[in-house]
Enzyme design. Structure first.
Site, PDB file in Angstrom:
ATOM      1  N   ASP A 132      41.076  33.764  47.988  1.00 53.36           N
ATOM      2  CA  ASP A 132      41.777  33.105  46.890  1.00 53.36           C
ATOM      3  C   ASP A 132      40.439  32.193  45.907  1.00 53.36           C
ATOM      4  O   ASP A 132      40.553  32.439  44.920  1.00 53.36           O
ATOM      5  CB  ASP A 132      42.781  31.724  47.264  1.00 53.36           C
ATOM      6  CG  ASP A 132      43.704  32.415  48.313  1.00 53.36           C
ATOM      7  OD1 ASP A 132      43.503  32.110  49.409  1.00 53.36           O
ATOM      8  OD2 ASP A 132      44.474  32.900  47.922  1.00 53.36           O
ATOM      9  N   GLU A 162      41.557  40.907  49.868  1.00 53.31           N
ATOM     10  CA  GLU A 162      41.403  41.447  48.546  1.00 53.31           C
ATOM     11  C   GLU A 162      39.967  41.556  47.961  1.00 53.31           C
ATOM     12  O   GLU A 162      39.692  42.710  47.471  1.00 53.31           O
ATOM     13  CB  GLU A 162      42.227  40.334  47.574  1.00 53.31           C
ATOM     14  CG  GLU A 162      42.242  40.975  46.091  1.00 53.31           C
ATOM     15  CD  GLU A 162      43.312  40.238  45.413  1.00 53.31           C
ATOM     16  OE1 GLU A 162      43.441  40.239  43.987  1.00 53.31           O
ATOM     17  OE2 GLU A 162      44.212  40.014  45.891  1.00 53.31           O
ATOM     18  N   ASP A 163      39.312  40.548  47.888  1.00 48.07           N
ATOM     19  CA  ASP A 163      37.927  40.500  47.244  1.00 48.07           C
ATOM     20  C   ASP A 163      37.131  41.497  47.754  1.00 48.07           C
ATOM     21  O   ASP A 163      36.340  42.371  46.887  1.00 48.07           O
ATOM     22  CB  ASP A 163      37.504  39.096  46.857  1.00 48.07           C
ATOM     23  CG  ASP A 163      36.445  39.312  45.874  1.00 48.07           C
ATOM     24  OD1 ASP A 163      35.139  39.040  46.056  1.00 48.07           O
ATOM     25  OD2 ASP A 163      36.539  39.937  44.732  1.00 48.07           O
TER      26      ASP A 163
HETATM   27  O1  TRH Z   1      38.999  35.955  53.172  1.00 47.76           O
HETATM   28  P1  TRH Z   1      39.824  36.941  53.085  1.00 47.76           P
HETATM   29  O2  TRH Z   1      40.618  37.250  54.038  1.00 47.76           O
HETATM   30  O3  TRH Z   1      40.855  36.332  51.936  1.00 47.76           O
HETATM   31  C1  TRH Z   1      42.288  36.428  51.970  1.00 47.76           C
HETATM   32  C2  TRH Z   1      42.646  37.437  51.049  1.00 47.76           C
HETATM   33  O4  TRH Z   1      42.270  37.161  49.798  1.00 47.76           O
HETATM   34  C3  TRH Z   1      44.285  37.520  50.950  1.00 47.76           C
HETATM   35  O5  TRH Z   1      44.547  38.413  49.755  1.00 47.76           O
HETATM   36  C4  TRH Z   1      44.737  36.383  50.652  1.00 47.76           C
HETATM   37  O6  TRH Z   1      46.370  36.375  50.754  1.00 47.76           O
HETATM   38  C5  TRH Z   1      44.446  35.444  52.026  1.00 47.76           C
HETATM   39  O7  TRH Z   1      42.935  35.327  51.724  1.00 47.76           O
HETATM   40  C6  TRH Z   1      44.928  34.107  51.802  1.00 47.76           C
HETATM   41  O8  TRH Z   1      39.204  38.274  52.323  1.00 47.76           O
HETATM   42  P2  TRH Z   1      38.726  38.575  50.910  1.00 47.76           P
HETATM   43  O9  TRH Z   1      39.583  38.589  49.869  1.00 47.76           O
HETATM   44  O10 TRH Z   1      37.859  39.618  51.209  1.00 47.76           O
HETATM   45  O11 TRH Z   1      37.627  37.212  50.506  1.00 47.76           O
HETATM   46  C7  TRH Z   1      36.640  37.242  51.106  1.00 47.76           C
HETATM   47  C8  TRH Z   1      35.635  36.494  50.186  1.00 47.76           C
HETATM   48  O12 TRH Z   1      34.341  35.790  50.801  1.00 47.76           O
HETATM   49  C9  TRH Z   1      35.164  37.398  49.037  1.00 47.76           C
HETATM   50  O13 TRH Z   1      34.929  36.704  47.956  1.00 47.76           O
HETATM   51  C10 TRH Z   1      33.581  37.758  49.605  1.00 47.76           C
HETATM   52  C11 TRH Z   1      33.443  36.381  50.194  1.00 47.76           C
HETATM   53  N1  TRH Z   1      32.331  36.366  51.218  1.00 47.76           N
HETATM   54  C12 TRH Z   1      30.855  36.014  50.862  1.00 47.76           C
HETATM   55  O14 TRH Z   1      30.720  35.706  49.606  1.00 47.76           O
HETATM   56  N2  TRH Z   1      29.718  35.975  51.601  1.00 47.76           N
HETATM   57  C13 TRH Z   1      30.028  36.109  53.025  1.00 47.76           C
HETATM   58  O15 TRH Z   1      29.101  36.339  53.850  1.00 47.76           O
HETATM   59  C14 TRH Z   1      31.308  36.629  53.423  1.00 47.76           C
HETATM   60  C15 TRH Z   1      31.478  37.349  54.689  1.00 47.76           C
HETATM   61  C16 TRH Z   1      32.298  36.789  52.531  1.00 47.76           C
END
Ligand code: TRH
Length: 371
Positions: free
Chosen positions: A18, A265-266
Site C-alpha cells: 500500500d 502488487e508493486d
Molecule cells: O509488501 P507486499 O506484500 O504488499 C502487499 C501487496 O501490496 C498487496 O496487494 C496488498 O494487499 C498487501 O500488501 C496489503 O508486496 P508489494 O506490493 O510488492 O510491495 C512491496 C514494496 O516494498 C514495493 O514497493 C517494493 C518495496 N521494497 C523496497 O522498496 N525495498 C526492498 O528492499 C523490498 C524488499 C521491497
C-alpha cells in the site's frame, strides 16, 4: 496560478505494498507532472522501511519532492486540494469528506483500486459512483494490463535505464551462480526448494530481504536464522539476507537477477518491467480468491510462450502458490530449463506493456478533464 494540489491518502493494511504503490505514485506525480503532491499516510514507519530519508517521528516533512504527512483523522482539514486520490478504498477522513461536500468546487475524488488481470476490470475502469449522502462523485481507477484499464506505473526513462544497466552487466558464465531474488510471503514449499537448490548441479545465489521466508529459514537452518548482512551456504546454495533498500535499488536488484520471486502488487509490476524471468505469489486471500488472479494473469502472460514453456511456467507457479514443496521441486527442472525462453518472453511482454497507457499520465489527464 500555482501548481495543482493533489493529496494521496494511504492506510497501510499489511506489508509494504500500500505504502509502496502510493509512494511510487506520489513521486511520479510530483517529478513528472509538476504537481504539488501531499502523501497522507497512517504508518510512516512502513514508508521509512524502504525510504530511509523519511523520519517516522516527524508528522510533516518533504522528501523526493513530496510533502509527507501523518494521516490523522482528527486533524483539521485546511485548504482542500484540487484532486484527492483514495488508495485502495482506504476511506477518507470524515472531516475531509464533509469539507468536500460543503465546497463549491469539491476536489476530483479518485479511488485507486488494486491491480488485477481479471477481464471484468476492463468493464469497470473509470466508472463514476455518486455518493448521495455527500452529493459527491467518486471515480474508480483500475490499474491493469489492457488499454481498457488504467495501466501500470512506468516512470519516464525507466526502461532505458534498465536497458543501460543490463547492457553493462557481465553475462552469466557457466560457472557463475544462478542469481535468485526471493521476495515472497510465508510459503511451505520453500524448505524443499532450498534442498533442491542446495543439491543442484549449479551454484545458486539466493538474495532474501530481511524478514522474508523466516519460518522456512528457521526450519531449514534448524533455528539459525541469519540476519541482514549475513550469508549462509549449504551445498550449492548460498543465502544472502539483505536489509530493506530503496525502491530504486530494489529495481536494480531485479534487473540484475536471473530469476525473481515477487509478491503482492508493486514488486509484481516491477518484476515485469525488469524483463527477467519471475514467479508471482499474490497476497493470499480468503477462499483462495488469489488463485483466480494467478490464472487470469497467466492467461495473458503465458499466452506468448510455446506449449512446453507454458506448461513449465504454469506448473511451477501453481505448485509454488499451492505451497506444495514436492510439486514445486518436481516442476523445478522443466522451469529451470526454460529460463532463457522466459527471459526472451519477459522482454517481449515488457515491450507490450510499455505500449499501454501509463497509469500516472492517464490519471493526470483524467483528473484534468474533471477539474
Ligand atoms: O509488501 P507486499 O506484500 O504488499 C502487499 C501487496 O501490496 C498487496 O496487494 C496488498 O494487499 C498487501 O500488501 C496489503 O508486496 P508489494 O506490493 O510488492 O510491495 C512491496 C514494496 O516494498 C514495493 O514497493 C517494493 C518495496 N521494497 C523496497 O522498496 N525495498 C526492498 O528492499 C523490498 C524488499 C521491497
Amino acid at each position: 496560478m500555482g501548481a495543482l494540489r493533489w493529496d494521496v491518502f494511504c492506510r497501510v493494511v499489511d506489508n509494504y505494498g500500500d505504502a509502496g504503490v502510493c509512494w511510487r505514485l506520489a513521486r511520479a506525480l510530483a517529478a513528472e507532472h509538476a504537481l504539488d503532491v501531499t502523501l497522507r499516510i497512517d504508518r510512516l514507519a512502513t514508508l521509512a522501511r524502504f525510504e530511509p530519508a523519511i523520519d517516522a517521528r516527524r508528522a510533516v516533512q518533504s522528501c523526493a519532492g513530496v510533502r509527507v504527512c501523518t494521516l490523522d483523522d482528527a486533524a483539521p482539514v485546511g485548504a482542500l486540494p484540487n484532486v484527492v486520490i483514495e488508495a485502495f478504498g482506504c476511506g477518507l477522513p470524515p472531516a475531509c469528506v464533509a469539507a468536500m461536500a460543503a465546497s463549491a468546487k469539491p476536489p476530483v475524488w479518485i479511488n485507486l483500486e488494486y491491480l488485477s488481470a481479471e477481464p471484468w476490470v476492463d468493464t469497470v475502469h473509470g466508472m463514476a459512483s455518486a455518493q448521495p449522502r455527500d452529493d459527491l462523485t467518486r471515480y474508480f481507477w483500475f490499474p491493469g494490463f489492457t488499454s481498457h484499464t488504467g495501466g501500470l506505473i512506468r516512470e519516464s526513462g525507466l526502461l532505458d535505464a534498465r536497458d543501460a544497466f543490463q547492457a553493462r552487466e557481465p553475462r552469466r558464465g557457466p560457472a557463475d551462480p544462478l542469481r535468485i531474488v526471493l521476495f515472497c510471503y510465508p510459503n511451505r514449499a520453500l524448505p524443499a526448494l532450498f534442498d533442491a537448490w542446495a543439491e543442484s548441479d549449479e551454484p545458486v545465489a539466493c538474495t532474501i530481504p530481511e524478514g522474508v521466508g523466516t519460518a522456512a529459514l528457521d526450519q531449514w537452518l534448524h533455528g539459525d536464522v541469519p540476519h541482514a548482512g549475513q550469508a549462509v551456504a549449504r551445498g550449492r546454495l548460498a543465502l544472502d539476507i539483505m536489509p530493506f533498500t530503496t525502491q530504486d535499488a530494489f529495481d536494480r536488484l531485479l534487473w540484475r537477477s536471473d530469476l525473481n520471486f515477487v509478491r503482492g502488487e508493486d514488486s509484481f509490476v516491477r518484476a515485469q518491467w525488469a524483463a527477467r524471468p519471475f514467479v508471482w505469489q499474490p497476497y493470499p486471500q480468503e477462499e483462495n480468491a488469489h488463485l483466480l488472479k494467478i490464472d487470469a494473469f497467466l492467461a495473458r502472460y503465458a499466452g506468448g510462450l510455446d506449449e512446453r514453456c507454458g506448461r513449465a511456467l504454469t506448473g511451477f507457479w501453481q505448485s509454488f502458490n499451492a505451497e506444495d514443496g514436492v510439486g514445486a521441486v518436481a516442476a523445478w527442472a522443466d522451469f529451470r530449463a526454460a529460463l532463457d525462453a522466459f527471459g526472451a518472453h519477459g522482454r517481449r511482454w515488457a515491450g507490450e506493456l510499455a505500449a499501454l497507457p501509463e497509469l500516472t499520465a492517464g490519471l493526470v489527464d483524467f483528473a484534468r478533464g474533471r477539474l
